[in-house]
Motif scaffolding. Structure first.
Motif, PDB file in Angstrom:
ATOM      1  N   GLU A 499      73.004 -11.326  26.968  1.00 38.00           N
ATOM      2  CA  GLU A 499      74.102 -11.292  27.936  1.00 38.00           C
ATOM      3  C   GLU A 499      75.244 -10.374  27.532  1.00 38.00           C
ATOM      4  N   ILE A 500      75.293  -9.960  26.262  1.00 36.24           N
ATOM      5  CA  ILE A 500      76.353  -9.029  25.849  1.00 36.24           C
ATOM      6  C   ILE A 500      75.759  -7.772  25.211  1.00 36.24           C
ATOM      7  N   ALA A 501      74.465  -7.574  25.390  1.00 36.08           N
ATOM      8  CA  ALA A 501      73.792  -6.452  24.731  1.00 36.08           C
ATOM      9  C   ALA A 501      74.322  -5.103  25.209  1.00 36.08           C
ATOM     10  N   ASN A 502      74.823  -5.045  26.433  1.00 38.98           N
ATOM     11  CA  ASN A 502      75.339  -3.774  26.944  1.00 38.98           C
ATOM     12  C   ASN A 502      76.720  -3.440  26.394  1.00 38.98           C
ATOM     13  N   VAL A 503      77.332  -4.403  25.697  1.00 39.72           N
ATOM     14  CA  VAL A 503      78.669  -4.204  25.128  1.00 39.72           C
ATOM     15  C   VAL A 503      78.628  -4.216  23.604  1.00 39.72           C
ATOM     16  N   TRP A 504      77.877  -5.137  23.073  1.00 38.25           N
ATOM     17  CA  TRP A 504      77.815  -5.327  21.621  1.00 38.25           C
ATOM     18  C   TRP A 504      76.914  -4.267  21.006  1.00 38.25           C
ATOM     19  N   PRO A 505      77.382  -3.519  20.008  1.00 38.46           N
ATOM     20  CA  PRO A 505      76.547  -2.462  19.423  1.00 38.46           C
ATOM     21  C   PRO A 505      75.316  -3.032  18.713  1.00 38.46           C
ATOM     22  N   LYS A 506      74.310  -2.220  18.612  1.00 39.33           N
ATOM     23  CA  LYS A 506      73.131  -2.590  17.836  1.00 39.33           C
ATOM     24  C   LYS A 506      73.399  -2.316  16.358  1.00 39.33           C
ATOM     25  N   GLY A 507      72.562  -2.920  15.517  1.00 36.43           N
ATOM     26  CA  GLY A 507      72.677  -2.665  14.099  1.00 36.43           C
ATOM     27  C   GLY A 507      73.550  -3.663  13.377  1.00 36.43           C
ATOM     28  N   PRO A 508      73.880  -3.375  12.105  1.00 36.43           N
ATOM     29  CA  PRO A 508      74.662  -4.317  11.288  1.00 36.43           C
ATOM     30  C   PRO A 508      76.041  -4.594  11.872  1.00 36.43           C
ATOM     31  N   VAL A 509      76.553  -5.764  11.546  1.00 38.24           N
ATOM     32  CA  VAL A 509      77.920  -6.095  11.942  1.00 38.24           C
ATOM     33  C   VAL A 509      78.892  -5.139  11.253  1.00 38.24           C
ATOM     34  N   LEU A 510      78.645  -4.875   9.976  1.00 40.06           N
ATOM     35  CA  LEU A 510      79.495  -3.971   9.198  1.00 40.06           C
ATOM     36  C   LEU A 510      78.609  -2.969   8.456  1.00 40.06           C
ATOM     37  N   PRO A 511      78.228  -1.882   9.093  1.00 34.90           N
ATOM     38  CA  PRO A 511      77.406  -0.890   8.395  1.00 34.90           C
ATOM     39  C   PRO A 511      78.193  -0.211   7.277  1.00 34.90           C
TER      40      PRO A 511
END
Length: 706
Positions: A499-511
């Motif tokens: 439901e938030i995939a279009n807003v929340w970036p992919k990958g680590p929380v803190l790369p």
């Protein structure tokens, strides 16, 4: 119709004899009682008599289904050939509306007994069809003046006759009907009075006689939590979360809550260690400072008056279901600043899990209005409800100096990019991330509330996966292994939320990203940087008690032979970090300027510095080393962002002599290869897309890590 010497008489004539009068008056009395109790349930406030009325209304409704159906059918058969009149039309209308009342009542009873909830559609149909039936039936049975009836005698002559006087029989009928109604109302009153006489009464609950109030008038001070009444609340009204997970109720949500941090916020051994030390230093009442959020059941019931809360009510529940869902007001000042009120109980709600619990569950489903009002989700859906506890300060009552801001996830979110993005569609609330939608395994385990609102099997999960991947296994919490895995996946940013995939970036929380060194030769000095970006956390990272949590970067530089030529951020055998480690933390100090590392907040008077990454921001650290003359290229630089819940100083304090360590989770990593040569330009290959090194500002010298 019945025949007389003058021809057929109206159907009412069949009720003149005593048996007919009794049957009709009894049935009419029950119908009037059902109408009155139905209106009472709709219009009057929730109470014990109303709940008793619901039960008797249901039972009598089932009892009269067959008799009233047979009566209406026989009545129709006897009068269907009579001439059409307004009274007959009213009778037919009343007949069909009454049929709707009976059918919808049966549907509602079935749903309340065997379903998860009653459908609002059928509830409204039952209510309004019942209201609609009353005037039509009332007009139909209302006394009318005697009339002469035309009749052709056997000689073909027209004759007229006067109907018999039914008034005496009618008076007997309505008298019996009245006795039936008042008798049933008396039964309601007697049963309600009997229940109230023997039901548990929590209204007179008082504080213990030796309850101490050294912090002023507020009985829960220095906590900012309050109750609507201003007094304590019986622990039975604050705890009992297991009943919420009973079959047919919030089964799946209860299972999830049972594994989460809120459930064991009091049982948490780290919290217990800090609380014990606080009590030892400041006295038992000082423990109320933490209890508004960590141990609210004990606090609001007046049990925070002893040296320990392990045996106090709510120790195994922490922030129970009703603590969060029965809050009436919150204040984002923090420190548990909320106002709480107990829900109005249903019959036998506090009688335990015996047979009477079936009555409680039936009433909640059949008459959910009060349950929905007491546990209204409007406040729970508001981020302010999170801010009441996820924002902390300390004042002179505890540190004897003055006001100091501590952890503050709420304001981080409020002023961060996830709440201030110019595009409202790109904003996220606390609940959208930490309470992402989860689906129940099947409809039987689905949540009734979410089914009613059209979410079907979906519900807001109550795992609250966040940052504690240590404690579930320590206290052997339910679903501990799975909960630990959920937290680890969450910390690494591996959880996909549709439901938030279009807003929340992919990958680590803190790369973490390595900015490689400029061209270098063996024997020369080299410098590189690591950059950590807070891409996905809604608040600063790390978050929570920054004097306690440790997040740091470990880097290694090795040559082609695998020999390490530089290393920073190593975890030493004694559990401490090597000096010079890039650590994200806050360095709080006491009045003497000594660093706070054991979460002894009663000594906390301020912070020397704080290093945490705000949402959408980055932090970086520069490393310098000398390339050995005999190093063989290419050089490999690796960096990983590591996290653990508690530093080793605290662990040695909380578990003296055991030398325990909290587990370490690697949140992200990067790897770069740097050739060693005399070429004019050195090519570096990173696992993360790199930015130009010239865009990075210089960083201060590293502080010693702990």
């Amino acid at each position: 119709m019945e025949q007389s010497a003058y021809g057929p008489l109206p159907i009412r004539h069949t009720f003149v004899h005593e048996r007919g009068i009794f049957r009709f008056s009894l049935l009419s009395g029950v119908l009037i009682f059902l109408a009155l109790t139905g209106l009472a349930m709709w219009l009057l406030p929730f109470s014990v008599p109303i709940q008793v009325s619901v039960l008797i209304h249901t039972v009598l409704g089932l009892v009269v289904v067959i008799p009233i159906t047979l009566w209406q059918l026989s009545h129709w058969l006897a009068t269907r050939k009579t001439r059409r009149s307004f009274r007959k039309i009213c009778a037919y209308t009343g007949f069909w509306t009454m049929s709707v009342v009976l059918a919808s009542g049966l549907v509602l009873t079935w749903q309340a007994m065997f379903g998860l909830f009653i459908r609002g559609f059928w509830d409204q149909v039952h209510l309004w069809s019942g209201i609609a039936a009353v005037p039509f039936i009332a007009y139909h049975v209302w006394p009318r003046a005697k009339k002469a009836m035309n009749h052709n005698d056997e000689n073909g002559l027209n004759g007229r006759f006067v109907l018999p006087d039914f008034s005496p029989a009618r008076r007997r009928m309505w008298r019996s009907c009245g006795f039936t109604v008042f008798g049933l109302l008396a039964v309601v009153g007697v049963l309600a009075a009997a229940y109230e006489a023997y039901a548990p009464d929590f209204s007179n609950y008082r504080l213990p006689a030796d309850y101490k109030m050294p912090y002023g008038k507020g009985i829960f001070a220095p906590s900012m939590a309050k109750t609507v009444s201003g007094g304590p609340v019986a622990p039975q009204l604050l705890a009992g979360s297991k009943s919420c997970g009973a079959s047919g109720c919030h089964t799946q949500i209860y299972k999830e809550w049972n594994a989460n941090t809120h459930r064991w916020s009091s049982e948490d051994q780290a919290f217990q260690a800090v609380q014990t030390a606080l009590i030892h230093a400041e006295g038992a009442p000082s423990a109320r400072y933490c209890a508004g959020c960590h141990d609210p059941v004990s606090l609001l019931s007046g049990y925070k008056n002893a040296s320990t809360s392990i045996e106090a009510p709510g120790f195994k529940e922490g922030a129970s279901c009703v603590i969060c869902h029965a809050m009436r007001r919150v204040d984002v000042q923090g420190n548990g600043n909320y106002v709480w009120a107990p829900a109005k109980p249903y019959l036998f709600e506090y009688a335990g899990a015996g047979r009477t619990s079936a009555i409680t569950h039936f009433l909640i489903r059949a008459f959910p209005r009060q349950h929905d009002a007491d546990y209204d989700l409007t406040l729970a859906k508001d981020t302010a409800s999170c801010g009441a506890c996820h924002k902390q300060f300390i004042d002179k009552e505890i540190n004897h100096v003055g006001w100091v801001q501590l952890q503050n996830q709420y304001d981080d979110w409020k002023h961060g990019k996830w709440n201030t993005d110019p595009n409202p569609e790109h904003r996220l609330r606390c609940q959208q991330c930490h309470m992402y939608y989860e689906s129940a395994p099947n409809r039987a385990l689905a949540d009734p509330y979410d089914l009613k609102t059209g979410l079907e099997l979906k519900h807001r999960n109550h795992w609250f996966a966040a940052g504690n991947q240590w404690m579930p296994a320590v206290i052997d919490a339910p679903d501990a292994q799975e909960q630990t895995e959920r937290v680890v996946h969450w910390l690494r940013g591996e959880k996909y939320i549709p439901e938030i995939a279009n807003v929340w970036p992919k990958g680590p929380v803190l790369p973490v990203r390595i900015v490689p060194p400029l061209p270098v030769r063996p024997g020369e000095k080299a410098a590189f940087r690591t950059v950590i970006s807070n891409n996905k956390a809604g608040h600063s990272f790390p978050s929570g008690p920054l004097d306690l949590i440790r997040a740091w970067v470990e880097v290694k530089v090795s040559d082609q032979s695998g020999r390490d030529i530089f290393h920073s951020g190593a975890l030493l055998p004694d559990g401490h970090l090597e000096p010079g480690t890039f650590v994200l933390k806050a360095e709080g100090v006491n009045a003497e300027g000594q660093e706070i590392v054991r979460h002894d907040l009663w000594h906390y008077v301020g912070a020397k510095w704080k290093r945490a990454i705000f949402p959408g921001y980055s932090d970086m650290y520069e490393y310098k080393f000398t390339v050995p003359r005999n190093a063989k290229g290419p050089l490999t630089i690796t960096a990983r962002l590591r996290y653990r819940k508690a530093n080793q100083y605290f662990m040695d304090f909380a578990y003296p002599g055991k030398h325990l360590h909290t587990p370490v989770t690697d949140l992200s990593s990067d790897r770069v290869q740097v050739p060693l040569s005399g070429h004019e330009q050195v090519q570096a290959v990173s696992s993360i897309k790199q930015r130009k090194a010239t865009s990075l500002a210089a960083m201060p010298e590293p502080r010693p890590g702990r």
